[in-house]
Design an enzyme around this catalytic site. Structure first.
Site, PDB file in Angstrom:
ATOM      1  N   ASP A  65     -12.658 -10.406  -0.613  1.00  0.00           N
ATOM      2  CA  ASP A  65     -13.919 -10.499  -0.070  1.00  0.00           C
ATOM      3  C   ASP A  65     -14.890  -9.659  -0.767  1.00  0.00           C
ATOM      4  O   ASP A  65     -14.259  -8.707  -1.392  1.00  0.00           O
ATOM      5  CB  ASP A  65     -13.524 -10.502   1.652  1.00  0.00           C
TER       6      ASP A  65
ATOM      7  N   ASN B 168       1.940  -4.995  -3.211  1.00  0.00           N
ATOM      8  CA  ASN B 168       0.720  -5.383  -2.948  1.00  0.00           C
ATOM      9  C   ASN B 168      -0.351  -3.918  -2.619  1.00  0.00           C
ATOM     10  O   ASN B 168       0.319  -3.135  -1.800  1.00  0.00           O
ATOM     11  CB  ASN B 168       0.573  -6.262  -1.633  1.00  0.00           C
TER      12      ASN B 168
ATOM     13  N   HIS C  55     -10.407  -6.248  -2.089  1.00  0.00           N
ATOM     14  CA  HIS C  55     -11.562  -6.091  -1.082  1.00  0.00           C
ATOM     15  C   HIS C  55     -12.670  -5.120  -1.626  1.00  0.00           C
ATOM     16  O   HIS C  55     -12.747  -3.998  -2.038  1.00  0.00           O
ATOM     17  CB  HIS C  55     -11.126  -5.231   0.155  1.00  0.00           C
TER      18      HIS C  55
ATOM     19  N   GLU D 203       0.844  -1.135  -0.015  1.00  0.00           N
ATOM     20  CA  GLU D 203       0.018  -0.045  -0.060  1.00  0.00           C
ATOM     21  C   GLU D 203       0.842   1.298  -0.012  1.00  0.00           C
ATOM     22  O   GLU D 203       0.775   2.103   0.691  1.00  0.00           O
ATOM     23  CB  GLU D 203      -0.947  -0.066   1.165  1.00  0.00           C
TER      24      GLU D 203
ATOM     25  N   GLU E 166      -6.461 -10.689  -1.400  1.00  0.00           N
ATOM     26  CA  GLU E 166      -7.039 -10.390  -0.069  1.00  0.00           C
ATOM     27  C   GLU E 166      -8.500 -10.586  -0.295  1.00  0.00           C
ATOM     28  O   GLU E 166      -9.266  -9.529  -0.004  1.00  0.00           O
ATOM     29  CB  GLU E 166      -6.594  -9.104   0.427  1.00  0.00           C
TER      30      GLU E 166
END
Ligand code: G3I
Length: 413
Positions: free
Chosen positions: A298, A224, A264, A179, A296
């Site tokens: 979801d 990432n 996400h 990030e 990651e």
């Protein structure tokens, strides 16, 4: 004309019906009733284990499937542990390998949980991702008072040498830098004004990757980030900044092997996912010689109505639409969800529903039953083989994302 929901149910109906009848699935054809909810894990032969597991479908189609885990739960929750063993071929620590977890004090390290996780992964022939070596969040309290411009370089290098060095040769991939781009900070290069940037300048990224390669020559070194998935203008800007960074690193021969797209997502009842920008982004990453990981994933359900069936269908639809875009490019080699059961998702704390109902962002529900999202994951893994082999060498989709067509052969699974 079918509605989106009818469309989905046409695809999922027969399989879900079969699964729910055998108590392995959370609800039948998108409708949940307490009568169809049998407690406990689905049992062998009920459509989600062995050759029907996520990892089996992923492997058959040239992918790895896995999830983020909380290793402290292994000794407390046997069903959770079993589910992970059955479904995953790659794991990542949700928190246990972050600075906050590994660095109780300036001069000491705490490796118990991280060591146990690696041992668990190896015992069950799973791979392990390392998350992460450099991040602006989850730094220990002592960081602000103990790290300054004079020692920051040494502190960063020593941390990477110690942590990546400890697990050298045994990690699938490291999120070396996490990030680092944040457009609202207003810099021309898009870099986040993180503690590392203030202490070391923009060279910290290059330093981190070079140190990681020396410490672990075999791990795939990964950048990432999030906010690069959606069709919005903000996400497009961030994609450009991330690509600028990746190109800069490549041009300077910095050892970087992969880009992680966190994924996400939030289910939007009023819009569907197109993914044109994301498709171009992945194609550009591939042109740079990078692998791409979904790191990651979801799907937050806070904007959806309370009805569980409606929510699960919409969440599954976004898994499907998103992964259809992503997996069409062969540069994508791994898909990890951020957790595996709704019981332990971070979203329950960080993005709770206003109506107080438990959130349902993952492939298994709070009672470890497979949900429509599970079916969507499996099916997109299967659809991947055909898509990936029919696209152009530049990663552009010769078989562009097309509306979902239920596949009659799949319904017989
Ligand atoms: O361990 C303490 C516990 O002792 C204490 O009682 C409890 C009270 O709040 O807090 C616990 O720590 C929490 C920790 O998760 C473990 O559950 C922290 O407060 C909480 O901030 C921390 O949140 C994590 C967050 O990263 C920050 O590190 C989430 O679990 C984790 O899912 C999330 O993961 C991030 C990725 O690393 C990077 N990408 C985004 C993703 C989601 O935010």
């Amino acid at each position: 004309m079918l509605t989106r929901r009818q469309f989905l149910l046409a695809g999922y109906g027969s399989l879900l019906g079969a699964m729910a009848g055998l108590s392995g699935c959370a609800h039948s054809a998108g409708k949940m009733s307490s009568a169809s909810m049998a407690p406990g894990l689905p049992h062998k032969g009920m459509g989600v284990f062995g050759s029907l597991s996520l990892k089996a479908h992923a492997e058959r189609n040239g992918l790895l499937y896995g999830c983020a885990v909380r290793p402290e739960l292994f000794s407390q929750d046997a069903k959770y542990t079993r589910l992970i063993i059955d479904q995953c071929d790659i794991l990542v620590a949700e928190n246990a390998m972050k600075w906050l977890a590994l660095r109780p004090a300036f001069n000491s390290y705490y490796f118990n949980e991280a060591d146990a996780l690696l041992a668990f992964a190896e015992q069950h022939q799973m791979k392990l991702r390392g998350h992460n070596l450099v991040w602006h969040e989850q730094l220990p309290k002592w960081f602000a008072s103990m790290v300054n411009r004079d020692n920051a370089r040494e502190v960063l290098v020593q941390h990477i040498q110690t942590v990546a060095g400890r697990y050298s040769g045994r990690i699938h991939s490291w999120d070396v830098v996490n990030e680092a781009i944040w457009i609202p900070d207003g810099r021309a290069d898009g870099l986040r004004k993180s503690p590392w940037l203030s202490l070391l300048g923009d060279d910290y990224i290059e330093l981190a990757f070079r140190t990681a390669r020396e410490a672990d020559p075999t791990a795939l070194l990964t950048y990432n980030d999030y906010g690069i998935e959606e069709d919005s203008q903000e996400n497009e800007q961030k994609r450009s900044a991330v690509l600028l960074l990746l190109r800069r690193l490549k041009a300077r021969n910095v050892p970087i092997d992969a880009v992680g797209i966190q994924s996400h997502l939030t289910a939007n009842p009023n819009a569907s996912f197109r993914g044109d920008g994301l498709r171009r982004f992945i194609s550009s990453a591939r042109d740079l010689g990078l692998q791409v990981f979904v790191t990651e994933m979801d799907v937050a359900d806070g904007a959806l109505p309370g009805d569980v069936g409606t929510r699960d269908d919409a969440v599954a639809a976004l898994y499907r639409d998103y992964l259809n875009v992503v997996l069409a490019n062969p540069a994508v080699t791994a898909v990890l969800t951020w957790g595996i059961t709704d019981r332990y998702t971070w979203l329950q704390t960080n993005k709770p529903r206003k109506d107080g109902m438990h959130v349902r962002p993952l492939p298994f529900d709070e009672e470890y039953r497979a949900k429509p999202a599970f079916i969507a994951l499996r099916r997109t893994f299967d659809d991947r083989q055909a898509d990936a082999s029919t696209q152009g060498a530049d990663g552009s989709a010769a078989n562009p994302y097309a509306p979902f067509t239920p596949n009659p052969t799949r319904a017989r699974e």
